[in-house]
Design an enzyme around this catalytic site. Structure first.
Site, PDB file in Angstrom:
ATOM      1  N   TYR A  31      -1.707  -1.021  10.441  1.00  8.36           N
ATOM      2  CA  TYR A  31      -1.918  -1.131   8.996  1.00  8.36           C
ATOM      3  C   TYR A  31      -0.487  -1.061   8.043  1.00  8.36           C
ATOM      4  CZ  TYR A  31      -3.351  -1.278   3.975  1.00  8.36           C
ATOM      5  OH  TYR A  31      -3.422  -1.779   2.774  1.00  8.36           O
ATOM      6  N   SER A  46       0.882  -1.392  -0.057  1.00 10.59           N
ATOM      7  CA  SER A  46       0.060  -0.224  -0.258  1.00 10.59           C
ATOM      8  C   SER A  46       0.938   1.249   0.233  1.00 10.59           C
ATOM      9  CB  SER A  46      -0.986  -0.086   1.293  1.00 10.59           C
ATOM     10  OG  SER A  46      -1.703   1.435   1.340  1.00 10.59           O
TER      11      SER A  46
END
Length: 166
Positions: A72, A59
Protein backbone atom coordinates in the site's frame (compact mmCIF):
# COMPACT_ATOMS: atom_id res chain seq x y z
CA UNK A 1 -18.14 23.71 -21.39
CA UNK A 2 -14.87 22.14 -20.26
CA UNK A 3 -13.33 20.00 -17.56
CA UNK A 4 -11.67 22.08 -14.83
CA UNK A 5 -11.02 19.77 -11.89
CA UNK A 6 -10.04 16.12 -11.48
CA UNK A 7 -9.77 14.41 -8.10
CA UNK A 8 -8.21 10.96 -8.22
CA UNK A 9 -9.71 9.53 -5.05
CA UNK A 10 -10.34 5.90 -5.98
CA UNK A 11 -8.15 3.54 -4.08
CA UNK A 12 -7.96 0.39 -2.05
CA UNK A 13 -5.86 -0.68 0.86
CA UNK A 14 -4.85 -4.01 2.24
CA UNK A 15 -2.16 -4.76 4.77
CA UNK A 16 -0.05 -7.89 5.06
CA UNK A 17 3.27 -8.88 6.57
CA UNK A 18 5.93 -9.26 3.88
CA UNK A 19 5.82 -13.06 4.09
CA UNK A 20 2.10 -12.92 3.29
CA UNK A 21 2.26 -10.49 0.35
CA UNK A 22 1.05 -12.06 -2.87
CA UNK A 23 1.50 -11.09 -6.48
CA UNK A 24 -2.28 -10.87 -6.76
CA UNK A 25 -2.43 -8.35 -3.89
CA UNK A 26 0.42 -6.35 -5.42
CA UNK A 27 -1.22 -6.21 -8.85
CA UNK A 28 -4.66 -5.34 -7.45
CA UNK A 29 -3.36 -2.45 -5.35
CA UNK A 30 -1.02 -1.09 -8.01
CA UNK A 31 -3.63 -1.43 -10.77
CA UNK A 32 -6.25 0.51 -8.82
CA UNK A 33 -4.10 2.96 -6.86
CA UNK A 34 -1.44 3.77 -9.46
CA UNK A 35 -2.59 2.72 -12.92
CA UNK A 36 -6.01 4.20 -12.14
CA UNK A 37 -4.44 7.60 -11.46
CA UNK A 38 -2.44 7.42 -14.68
CA UNK A 39 -5.38 6.39 -16.87
CA UNK A 40 -7.83 8.91 -15.43
CA UNK A 41 -5.23 11.66 -15.70
CA UNK A 42 -4.40 10.70 -19.28
CA UNK A 43 -8.07 10.88 -20.27
CA UNK A 44 -8.71 14.07 -18.31
CA UNK A 45 -5.60 15.87 -19.54
CA UNK A 46 -7.07 15.87 -23.04
CA UNK A 47 -10.05 17.84 -21.73
CA UNK A 48 -8.50 20.07 -19.07
CA UNK A 49 -8.00 23.68 -20.03
CA UNK A 50 -5.70 26.38 -18.77
CA UNK A 51 -6.17 26.81 -15.04
CA UNK A 52 -7.23 23.20 -14.59
CA UNK A 53 -6.40 21.33 -11.41
CA UNK A 54 -5.67 17.69 -10.67
CA UNK A 55 -5.67 16.58 -7.05
CA UNK A 56 -4.42 13.08 -6.29
CA UNK A 57 -5.17 11.42 -2.99
CA UNK A 58 -2.22 9.65 -1.40
CA UNK A 59 -1.65 8.80 2.25
CA UNK A 60 0.49 9.93 5.15
CA UNK A 61 1.54 6.28 5.36
CA UNK A 62 4.32 7.18 2.91
CA UNK A 63 6.14 8.97 5.71
CA UNK A 64 5.40 6.79 8.76
CA UNK A 65 6.84 3.42 7.62
CA UNK A 66 3.96 1.39 9.05
CA UNK A 67 4.62 -2.34 9.40
CA UNK A 68 2.51 -4.57 7.10
CA UNK A 69 1.91 -1.68 4.69
CA UNK A 70 4.73 -2.26 2.17
CA UNK A 71 2.52 -2.71 -0.89
CA UNK A 72 0.00 0.00 0.00
CA UNK A 73 2.78 2.43 0.91
CA UNK A 74 4.49 1.63 -2.39
CA UNK A 75 1.34 2.56 -4.31
CA UNK A 76 0.95 5.86 -2.51
CA UNK A 77 4.66 6.65 -2.88
CA UNK A 78 4.22 6.07 -6.60
CA UNK A 79 1.26 8.47 -6.65
CA UNK A 80 3.41 11.14 -4.97
CA UNK A 81 6.26 10.66 -7.47
CA UNK A 82 3.97 10.55 -10.50
CA UNK A 83 2.22 13.70 -9.33
CA UNK A 84 5.51 15.59 -9.21
CA UNK A 85 6.32 14.50 -12.75
CA UNK A 86 2.85 15.44 -14.00
CA UNK A 87 3.04 18.84 -12.27
CA UNK A 88 6.09 19.62 -14.41
CA UNK A 89 4.70 17.99 -17.54
CA UNK A 90 1.35 19.79 -17.45
CA UNK A 91 2.64 23.16 -16.17
CA UNK A 92 3.22 24.56 -19.68
CA UNK A 93 -0.54 24.13 -20.21
CA UNK A 94 -1.20 25.93 -16.88
CA UNK A 95 -2.63 22.75 -15.32
CA UNK A 96 -1.74 22.27 -11.67
CA UNK A 97 -1.17 18.85 -10.06
CA UNK A 98 -1.07 18.40 -6.29
CA UNK A 99 -1.44 15.66 -3.71
CA UNK A 100 -3.38 15.44 -0.46
CA UNK A 101 -2.05 12.85 1.99
CA UNK A 102 -4.68 12.03 4.61
CA UNK A 103 -3.96 10.42 7.93
CA UNK A 104 -6.50 8.07 9.49
CA UNK A 105 -9.99 9.09 8.35
CA UNK A 106 -13.22 7.34 9.31
CA UNK A 107 -14.82 6.24 6.03
CA UNK A 108 -17.07 3.54 4.66
CA UNK A 109 -13.88 1.63 3.96
CA UNK A 110 -12.61 1.78 7.54
CA UNK A 111 -16.04 0.64 8.75
CA UNK A 112 -16.11 -2.24 6.26
CA UNK A 113 -12.55 -3.27 7.15
CA UNK A 114 -13.40 -3.35 10.85
CA UNK A 115 -10.93 -0.58 11.70
CA UNK A 116 -13.55 1.82 13.05
CA UNK A 117 -14.11 1.03 16.72
CA UNK A 118 -11.15 -1.35 16.89
CA UNK A 119 -7.89 -1.40 18.85
CA UNK A 120 -6.17 -0.41 15.61
CA UNK A 121 -8.25 2.76 15.46
CA UNK A 122 -7.44 3.50 19.09
CA UNK A 123 -3.74 3.20 18.27
CA UNK A 124 -4.00 5.38 15.18
CA UNK A 125 -5.84 8.11 17.07
CA UNK A 126 -3.31 7.90 19.92
CA UNK A 127 -0.53 8.65 17.40
CA UNK A 128 -2.41 11.67 16.01
CA UNK A 129 -1.30 14.92 17.65
CA UNK A 130 -4.76 16.49 17.26
CA UNK A 131 -6.17 13.50 19.16
CA UNK A 132 -8.98 12.40 16.88
CA UNK A 133 -9.71 10.53 13.69
CA UNK A 134 -10.17 12.56 10.57
CA UNK A 135 -13.51 13.07 8.89
CA UNK A 136 -14.10 13.14 5.13
CA UNK A 137 -14.83 16.88 5.29
CA UNK A 138 -11.38 17.46 6.82
CA UNK A 139 -9.89 16.16 3.58
CA UNK A 140 -12.52 17.69 1.29
CA UNK A 141 -11.68 21.21 2.49
CA UNK A 142 -8.01 20.77 1.52
CA UNK A 143 -8.97 19.29 -1.85
CA UNK A 144 -11.39 22.15 -2.48
CA UNK A 145 -8.64 24.67 -1.74
CA UNK A 146 -6.19 22.98 -4.12
CA UNK A 147 -8.84 22.83 -6.84
CA UNK A 148 -9.72 26.51 -6.43
CA UNK A 149 -8.25 29.62 -7.99
CA UNK A 150 -6.98 30.54 -4.52
CA UNK A 151 -4.31 27.86 -5.07
CA UNK A 152 -3.36 29.16 -8.52
CA UNK A 153 0.32 29.37 -7.49
CA UNK A 154 0.45 25.88 -5.94
CA UNK A 155 1.58 22.89 -8.00
CA UNK A 156 3.72 19.85 -7.38
CA UNK A 157 2.97 19.88 -3.65
CA UNK A 158 2.16 17.05 -1.26
CA UNK A 159 0.00 18.39 1.56
CA UNK A 160 -0.56 16.27 4.65
CA UNK A 161 -4.06 16.44 6.09
CA UNK A 162 -3.30 14.09 8.92
CA UNK A 163 -4.02 15.73 12.25
CA UNK A 164 -0.27 16.19 12.63
CA UNK A 165 0.90 12.63 11.92
CA UNK A 166 4.31 12.72 10.23
Amino acid sequence: GRLDIVVNNSGVYEFAAIEDVTEEQYRRLFDINVLGVLLVTRAASRQLGEGGSIVNISSVVTSVNMPTAAVYTGTKGAVNAISGVLANELAPRKIRVNVVSPGYVVTEGTHAAGVTGSEMETGLVAQTPLGRAGRPDDIAEVVAFLASDEARWVTGEVIAASGGVR
